[in-house]
Design a protein around this motif. Structure first.
Motif, mmCIF file in Angstrom:
data_model
loop_
_atom_site.group_PDB
_atom_site.id
_atom_site.type_symbol
_atom_site.label_atom_id
_atom_site.label_comp_id
_atom_site.label_asym_id
_atom_site.label_seq_id
_atom_site.Cartn_x
_atom_site.Cartn_y
_atom_site.Cartn_z
ATOM 1 N N ASP A 1 -18.941 -3.658 -4.165
ATOM 2 C CA ASP A 1 -19.866 -3.183 -5.189
ATOM 3 C C ASP A 1 -19.281 -2.066 -6.042
ATOM 4 O O ASP A 1 -19.745 -1.821 -7.152
ATOM 5 N N GLN A 2 -18.279 -1.356 -5.540
ATOM 6 C CA GLN A 2 -17.709 -0.253 -6.296
ATOM 7 C C GLN A 2 -16.252 -0.052 -5.878
ATOM 8 O O GLN A 2 -15.852 -0.464 -4.797
ATOM 9 N N PRO A 3 -15.460 0.544 -6.757
ATOM 10 C CA PRO A 3 -14.057 0.774 -6.415
ATOM 11 C C PRO A 3 -13.922 1.659 -5.172
ATOM 12 O O PRO A 3 -14.727 2.555 -4.934
ATOM 13 N N ASP B 1 -6.211 -0.064 -4.137
ATOM 14 C CA ASP B 1 -7.644 -0.119 -3.866
ATOM 15 C C ASP B 1 -7.892 -1.099 -2.728
ATOM 16 O O ASP B 1 -7.258 -2.155 -2.644
ATOM 17 N N TRP B 2 -8.822 -0.750 -1.838
ATOM 18 C CA TRP B 2 -9.130 -1.600 -0.687
ATOM 19 C C TRP B 2 -9.692 -2.956 -1.123
ATOM 20 O O TRP B 2 -9.567 -3.943 -0.402
ATOM 21 N N GLN B 3 -10.306 -3.037 -2.287
ATOM 22 C CA GLN B 3 -10.875 -4.298 -2.736
ATOM 23 C C GLN B 3 -9.809 -5.358 -3.006
ATOM 24 O O GLN B 3 -10.140 -6.555 -3.075
ATOM 25 N N GLU B 4 -8.559 -4.925 -3.131
ATOM 26 C CA GLU B 4 -7.474 -5.876 -3.367
ATOM 27 C C GLU B 4 -7.056 -6.600 -2.085
ATOM 28 O O GLU B 4 -6.236 -7.520 -2.135
ATOM 29 N N ILE C 1 0.839 -1.201 0.000
ATOM 30 C CA ILE C 1 0.000 0.000 0.000
ATOM 31 C C ILE C 1 0.869 1.245 0.000
ATOM 32 O O ILE C 1 0.656 2.195 -0.774
ATOM 33 N N LEU C 2 1.876 1.288 0.863
ATOM 34 C CA LEU C 2 2.725 2.467 0.993
ATOM 35 C C LEU C 2 3.558 2.716 -0.254
ATOM 36 O O LEU C 2 3.899 3.869 -0.564
ATOM 37 N N LEU C 3 3.912 1.647 -0.965
ATOM 38 C CA LEU C 3 4.719 1.783 -2.182
ATOM 39 C C LEU C 3 3.863 1.964 -3.433
ATOM 40 O O LEU C 3 4.396 2.262 -4.502
ATOM 41 N N GLY C 4 2.556 1.786 -3.324
ATOM 42 C CA GLY C 4 1.679 1.999 -4.464
ATOM 43 C C GLY C 4 1.377 0.762 -5.267
ATOM 44 O O GLY C 4 0.683 0.847 -6.294
#
Length: 414
Positions: free
Chosen positions: A233-235, A222-225, A215-218
Motif C-alpha cells: 500500500d505504500q513505499p 525498497d522491500w516492495q521490489e 540490496i547491499l549494492l543499492g
C-alpha cells in the motif's frame, strides 16, 4: 652482616697505690685457689673478640636480598593476616601478591575482532582466565574491531595477537610489514555463521542470495521490489545498518556483496547507491534495527544468542529452493548453510618492532592453546564451530608462507 660491637669496660679505675694498703705477695709465691677464684670473680667480663671481618657497605648492599621497606611490608602484612586469624585463602592471596611483586607477569595484548574478543560474548574472557592459570602472564583484551586492530598494530600500539573475523587482506599485510611488524603465526581458530535480522513487523519470509546482493549494492532499495513482501500500500525503503571498521562488515561487503572499496582513503566506506546507516556497536545496531521499520542488519549468530530471542527476527537467506534455516532455533549443518555466510575466525601472532621475545613466545602459546581441545571446548560453548571440522568448500586465505597444503602438515608459525 656487620660484626658484633665491642663495648668499653665498666670496671672502676684503680685507686692510687699510696692510698691503698699493699696486700701484694712476693713475686715468687703462687696464688691460692681461693685467691684465683676471687680475682676472677672480681674482674668484669670481657667481650670475646670477633673472628668475623666487618663487611664493607658495598658487600652489605650486594648481600641484602630484601630492602628494609620490603621487610617491613612483609612483616606488617603477615602480622595483620595472622593476627586477626586470617584464613588460608587470604594467606595464599597475599603470597601471590608478593610473588607478582617480585616476578611481575609478562603483559600479553590481544586486540581486534569484537566477534572474537567481546561484545557480549565471554569466550575471550574464559581463554584469558585459563591461560593466566597456565602461565605467568597478564592478558589484556581489546575488542576494537578487526580493521581497528590492524591499525593499532601498524601504529606500534601494544598488539601481540591480532584477532580478525575476516581474512587479512594484502593491503593490511603490507601495512604491517611496512611498519616493521612481522606476522609470525597465522591460523584459523574456528568458524562463525553470519545471519541477517530485520524489524519485528517485516512480513518477508526469506531473501534469495541474488536479491541480497542487489540490496547491499543499492540496486534494490525498497522491500516492495521483493517477491513475498506483503505490504504493497505504500513505499517501504530498505535501510541497511552497518558498523564501519568491523570485521563482520568487511566480510559481508567483500564476500557477500562482492564489493571492494575503490578508495580506502576517502570517506565513502559503503556502496554509494544503498541506504547505509552507520552504527557503533552490535547493541546500537540491533536497537536501530528494531526501531526502524524496513531495516536490515547482519551479525554473528553467536552474538545473537546472547540477546532475548523475542526481539530477534531472523530473515533466512536462500541459495536456491532449499528450506530456510534459522540458525538461532535449528542445529546448523555448515555443509547445508549458505557458504558465503560462513567465515573462518583468525588469530595472527605478531613480532618485530617493539615486541619482546617473551611476549612473542607467549603469543605463540596462546594461539596453540586456543586451537587445542581445551580452547575449542570454550569456543563451541559460545556457539562457534570448531576448526577440527572444516566445512566443505570453505576457503581459508592466509598470508604468504602460511598457505594450507593439500596434503601433509602445515606451517602455522615460522
Amino acid at each position: 652482616m656487620t660484626s658484633k660491637q665491642s663495648y668499653p669496660s665498666t670496671s672502676p679505675s684503680p685507686r692510687p697505690s699510696a692510698l691503698r694498703p699493699s696486700t701484694a705477695k712476693p713475686a715468687s709465691s703462687e696464688p691460692t685457689r681461693q685467691e684465683s677464684y676471687a680475682s676472677a670473680s672480681s674482674r668484669p667480663p670481657q667481650p670475646r673478640p670477633s673472628t668475623k671481618k666487618s663487611a664493607s657497605p658495598q658487600q652489605r648492599r650486594r648481600g641484602c636480598l630484601f630492602s628494609t621497606p620490603f621487610l617491613v611490608f612483609v612483616g606488617t602484612l603477615a602480622g595483620s593476616l595472622l593476627g586477626v586469624g586470617a584464613n588460608i585463602a587470604d594467606i595464599i592471596g597475599a603470597s601471590e601478591t608478593i610473588q607478582n611483586w617480585l616476578n611481575p607477569p609478562t603483559e600479553l595484548c590481544i586486540a581486534g575482532s569484537n566477534t572474537i574478543l567481546g561484545d557480549g560474548i565471554h569466550m575471550a574472557a574464559e581463554w584469558e582466565n585459563e591461560f593466566e592459570k597456565l602461565h605467568n602472564v597478564n592478558v589484556q583484551i581489546r575488542g576494537v574491531g578487526s580493521v581497528r586492530g590492524v591499525e593499532m598494530a601498524t601504529r606500534g600500539e601494544c598488539v601481540h595477537v591480532l584477532a580478525m573475523s575476516e581474512p587479512m587482506t594484502n593491503v593490511q599485510y603490507n601495512q604491517l610489514t611496512g611498519a616493521g611488524v612481522q606476522v609470525q603465526c597465522a591460523a584459523e581458530i574456528g568458524y562463525d555463521v553470519v545471519a541477517f535480522v530485520t524489524d519485528i513487523k517485516n512480513s518477508l519470509a526469506a531473501i534469495k542470495m541474488r536479491d541480497l546482493d542487489n540490496i547491499l549494492l543499492g540496486s534494490i532499495r525498497d522491500w516492495q521490489e521483493l517477491a513475498g513482501f506483503a505490504r504493497r500500500d505504500q513505499p517501504q525503503p530498505i535501510y541497511i545498518l552497518a558498523r564501519p571498521g568491523s570485521g563482520t562488515t568487511e566480510f559481508v561487503l567483500i564476500n557477500v556483496a562482492q564489493y571492494t572499496d575503490p578508495d580506502p582513503n576517502d570517506d565513502q566506506y559503503f556502496p554509494p547507491g544503498a541506504n547505509y546507516i552507520p552504527c557503533p556497536s552490535n547493541d546500537a545496531c540491533l536497537d536501530l534495527t528494531l526501531s526502524t521499520p524496513g531495516s536490515i542488519y547482519w551479525v554473528s549468530t553467536a552474538w545473537m544468542r546472547t540477546q532475548p530471542i523475542e526481539y530477534i527476527r531472523v530473515i533466512p537467506i536462500l541459495q536456491g529452493d532449499e528450506a530456510p534455516i534459522n540458525p538461532l532455533t535449528q542445529d546448523v549443518d555448515l555443509d547445508e548453510y549458505p557458504v558465503r555466510l560462513i567465515r573462518p575466525l583468525y588469530l595472527y601472532v605478531l613480532g618485530g618492532g617493539n615486541i619482546s621475545p617473551q611476549a612473542a613466545e607467549l603469543a605463540r602459546q596462546f594461539l596453540t592453546y586456543t586451537r587445542s581441545v581445551r580452547g575449542q571446548q570454550v569456543l563451541e560453548k559460545h556457539y562457534f564451530y570448531t576448526h577440527f571440522d572444516k566445512p566443505t568448500d570453505i576457503a581459508i586465505p592466509l598470508p604468504p608462507g602460511f598457505e594450507i597444503p593439500a596434503h601433509g602438515p602445515r606451517t602455522i608459525c615460522k
